[in-house]
Design an enzyme around this catalytic site. Structure first.
Site, PDB file in Angstrom:
ATOM      1  N   TYR A  56       0.233  -3.403 -12.032  1.00 33.97           N
ATOM      2  CA  TYR A  56      -1.150  -3.800 -12.323  1.00 33.97           C
ATOM      3  C   TYR A  56      -1.517  -3.480 -13.773  1.00 33.97           C
ATOM      4  CZ  TYR A  56      -0.970  -4.081  -7.288  1.00 33.97           C
ATOM      5  OH  TYR A  56      -0.588  -4.394  -6.011  1.00 33.97           O
ATOM      6  N   CYS A  68     -13.460  -2.289 -29.191  1.00 35.31           N
ATOM      7  CA  CYS A  68     -14.759  -2.015 -29.796  1.00 35.31           C
ATOM      8  C   CYS A  68     -15.764  -1.419 -28.814  1.00 35.31           C
ATOM      9  CB  CYS A  68     -15.320  -3.298 -30.393  1.00 35.31           C
ATOM     10  SG  CYS A  68     -15.657  -4.528 -29.124  1.00 35.31           S
ATOM     11  N   GLY A  96       0.771  -1.240   0.000  1.00 35.29           N
ATOM     12  CA  GLY A  96       0.000   0.000   0.000  1.00 35.29           C
ATOM     13  C   GLY A  96       0.798   1.283   0.000  1.00 35.29           C
ATOM     14  N   GLU A 151       4.641  -5.839   2.271  1.00 36.36           N
ATOM     15  CA  GLU A 151       4.414  -6.463   0.954  1.00 36.36           C
ATOM     16  C   GLU A 151       4.245  -5.385  -0.120  1.00 36.36           C
ATOM     17  OE1 GLU A 151       1.858 -10.300   2.641  1.00 36.36           O
ATOM     18  OE2 GLU A 151       0.803  -8.545   1.878  1.00 36.36           O
ATOM     19  N   PRO A 152       5.287  -4.622  -0.411  1.00 35.64           N
ATOM     20  CA  PRO A 152       5.143  -3.545  -1.384  1.00 35.64           C
ATOM     21  C   PRO A 152       5.053  -4.065  -2.818  1.00 35.64           C
ATOM     22  CG  PRO A 152       7.432  -3.750  -0.721  1.00 35.64           C
ATOM     23  CD  PRO A 152       6.661  -4.762   0.089  1.00 35.64           C
TER      24      PRO A 152
HETATM   25  C1  LIG Z   1      -2.398  -8.720   0.451  1.00 36.57           C
HETATM   26  C2  LIG Z   1      -1.738  -7.712  -0.386  1.00 36.57           C
HETATM   27  N1  LIG Z   1      -0.472  -7.374  -0.128  1.00 36.57           N
HETATM   28  C3  LIG Z   1       0.179  -6.453  -0.867  1.00 36.57           C
HETATM   29  C4  LIG Z   1      -0.447  -5.812  -1.905  1.00 36.57           C
HETATM   30  C5  LIG Z   1       0.339  -4.807  -2.692  1.00 36.57           C
HETATM   31  O1  LIG Z   1      -0.153  -3.513  -2.582  1.00 36.57           O
HETATM   32  P1  LIG Z   1       0.629  -2.333  -3.273  1.00 36.57           P
HETATM   33  O2  LIG Z   1       0.879  -2.714  -4.676  1.00 36.57           O
HETATM   34  O3  LIG Z   1      -0.258  -1.152  -3.170  1.00 36.57           O
HETATM   35  O4  LIG Z   1       1.909  -2.125  -2.515  1.00 36.57           O
HETATM   36  C6  LIG Z   1      -1.763  -6.102  -2.213  1.00 36.57           C
HETATM   37  C7  LIG Z   1      -2.461  -5.401  -3.296  1.00 36.57           C
HETATM   38  O5  LIG Z   1      -3.534  -4.925  -3.203  1.00 36.57           O
HETATM   39  C8  LIG Z   1      -2.433  -7.080  -1.429  1.00 36.57           C
HETATM   40  O6  LIG Z   1      -3.695  -7.423  -1.692  1.00 36.57           O
END
Ligand SMILES: Cc1ncc(COP(=O)(O)O)c(C=O)c1O
Length: 470
Positions: free
Chosen positions: A427, A388, A255, A316-317
């Site tokens: 993404y 389309c 996040g 968890e970036p």
């Molecule tokens: C469980 C979990 N961890 C980490 C992330 C990575 O988030 P971000 O890409 O915003 O760092 C996400 C994405 O939504 C997630 O669902």
């Protein structure tokens, strides 16, 4: 008198800049890349990925507890990206058996992997248990039982963490917030005691190691991170008091936001809340400090500092590692003038099959001319992709104003002009699909030193048939 013009707001010295009027990424000329590989074309910079990872690791060095980063591979699991992330020295988070497979193939050791997911299959749990990964994050009471049953069957001991959903809101899009009780994720605070007890019942096959939360993606403020960490910390202390079991880690999820509006010259009409969210900048060191400060105070008050001193913090970036390390090159393929509305339309070869978030979340990707990067971007155009659907446009067709109605580009853009959508590394290729029979694009990684390397070949028409049985 010498006149020097300030670099455009989107420029990042040494990584993303205009040289002789042409957009360069990591030292490579985007117009040459397009000539060689055609468009649409994703281009990544290895140097930028490494510098994003280095920024995270520097933050860890300043934190009062050991910190481990698990790159959220859902953001982009191209194999060359995974390998670069691994070589840069961090671990990996996966969200499916497929991502687990890719992470292992990219050379991550099992003890470098955590596994999230709301709907894990038995086969996926088996794969994670058999590999012996660092943590499987159980998303529900049911899943704790499932993991235990599969571990027993395999004669293994699975390391598990509990994913919580404690009702913490953020100022990101609702679709990207994941700690609300109305979201589909995790175990509620009320369920936590039962979940902890359940996870301890069979220590031969389940090893409860941690607690996990992810407040959401692109979180613009420190408060939700601190509140989340504090909530988890309080659960950890209560649980220790009741059972004597000490957890090893607290996982604060992802996040950390990315500034998509470094150049905000075209964002004037966006709603303020949207602008603030898209332009958020948080230092990872501040995220860690805010989270640990809250926990330290509560630990001191509860006489539980020894517990905090035994905890490793996990993050968890995803986005903050890869978003601004990639861009999407697209060519204008068609033009039309509409005197009825006064609009000039530019039709490109990059649609929502490549930039899904632009349509689902009205996500803003700054657009520049790659062949005339220096020219004043002062002429408004309507932009759209090749698909389309009327919804395949670069503005907010639902008129919520969450994207600019027009994009500013140099005067007199014509078919053939090369454009670049910036900050398009997260993404995007992870979500692309061959809608309308459009082969998926190639991906190039510009290596340190400026050498471009193809890291995904462009699909062929034959690839469009690959999975069909006929
Ligand atoms: C469980 C979990 N961890 C980490 C992330 C990575 O988030 P971000 O890409 O915003 O760092 C996400 C994405 O939504 C997630 O669902």
């Amino acid at each position: 008198m010498s006149t020097t013009t300030a670099p455009p707001g989107w420029a990042i010295p040494g990584f993303l800049e205009s040289r002789a009027g042409r957009l360069h990424i990591g030292g490579a000329d985007s117009t040459e890349l397009a000539r060689e590989h055609d468009t649409p074309l994703f281009v990544f910079s290895e140097a930028r990925i490494r510098s994003n990872v280095a920024r995270l690791r520097a933050a860890a060095e300043r934190a009062e507890r050991p910190v481990r980063f698990f790159y959220a591979s859902k953001a982009n699991s191209n194999m060359a990206v995974l390998r670069t992330v691994r070589e840069a020295g961090i671990d990996v988070e996966v969200n499916s058996g497929g991502e687990l497979f890719k992470a292992l193939r990219a050379g991550f050791r099992p003890d470098q992997i955590v596994f999230n997911g709301t709907s894990k299959t038995e086969a996926e749990v088996d794969e994670a248990v058999a590999a012996g990964i660092y943590a499987i994050n159980a998303d529900s009471l049911y899943e704790i039982e499932l993991i235990e049953a599969r571990a027993r069957r395999l004669g293994k001991r699975a390391r598990v963490a509990l994913r919580l959903v404690p009702e913490i809101g953020t100022r990101s899009h609702l679709g990207l917030q994941t700690a609300l009780l109305t979201s589909k994720f995790g175990i509620t605070s009320a369920e936590v005691p039962a979940a902890f007890r359940r996870a301890l019942r069979n220590p031969e096959h389940l090893h409860l190691t941690g607690i996990h939360i992810h407040v959401g993606s692109q979180t613009p403020d420190l408060d939700p991170f601190a509140a989340a960490f504090e909530t988890m910390w309080e659960h950890l202390v209560r649980f220790h008091r009741e059972t004597g079991h000490a957890l090893e880690h607290i996982n604060l999820g992802g996040g950390i936001p990315v500034n998509y509006l470094r150049d905000d010259s075209q964002a004037g009409d966006l709603p303020e809340a949207e602008r603030e969210m898209l332009s958020a900048e948080l230092e990872p060191a501040d995220v860690l400090a805010a989270a640990l400060r809250a926990a330290r105070e509560s630990a001191r008050a509860a006489g539980a500092e020894h517990l905090l001193d035994a905890v490793t913090v996990l993050l968890e970036p995803g986005r903050s590692v890869i978003a601004d390390a990639g861009l999407l090159l697209t060519t204008v393929r068609n033009i039309k003038r509409r005197p009825e509305t006064g609009d000039v339309w530019l039709l490109t070869d990059a649609g929502f099959n490549l930039l899904l978030s632009q349509t689902t979340y009205k996500w803003y990707y700054h657009l520049v001319s790659a062949s005339r990067a220096d020219a004043p971007h002062d002429t408004p155009y309507k932009l759209a992709g090749p698909l389309c659907d009327s919804g395949d446009v670069y503005f907010d067709i639902e008129r919520g104003g969450r994207l600019p109605d027009h994009r500013l580009l140099p005067a007199d853009v014509r078919p053939g002009e090369l454009l670049a959508l910036l900050n398009a590394g997260a993404y995007t290729i992870a979500q692309m699909f061959p809608y309308n029979g459009r082969p998926l694009p190639a991906v190039v990684m510009v290596r340190e030193g400026g050498r471009p390397e193809l890291v995904r070949r462009r699909d062929t028409y034959e690839d469009l048939l690959a999975g069909d049985v006929w």
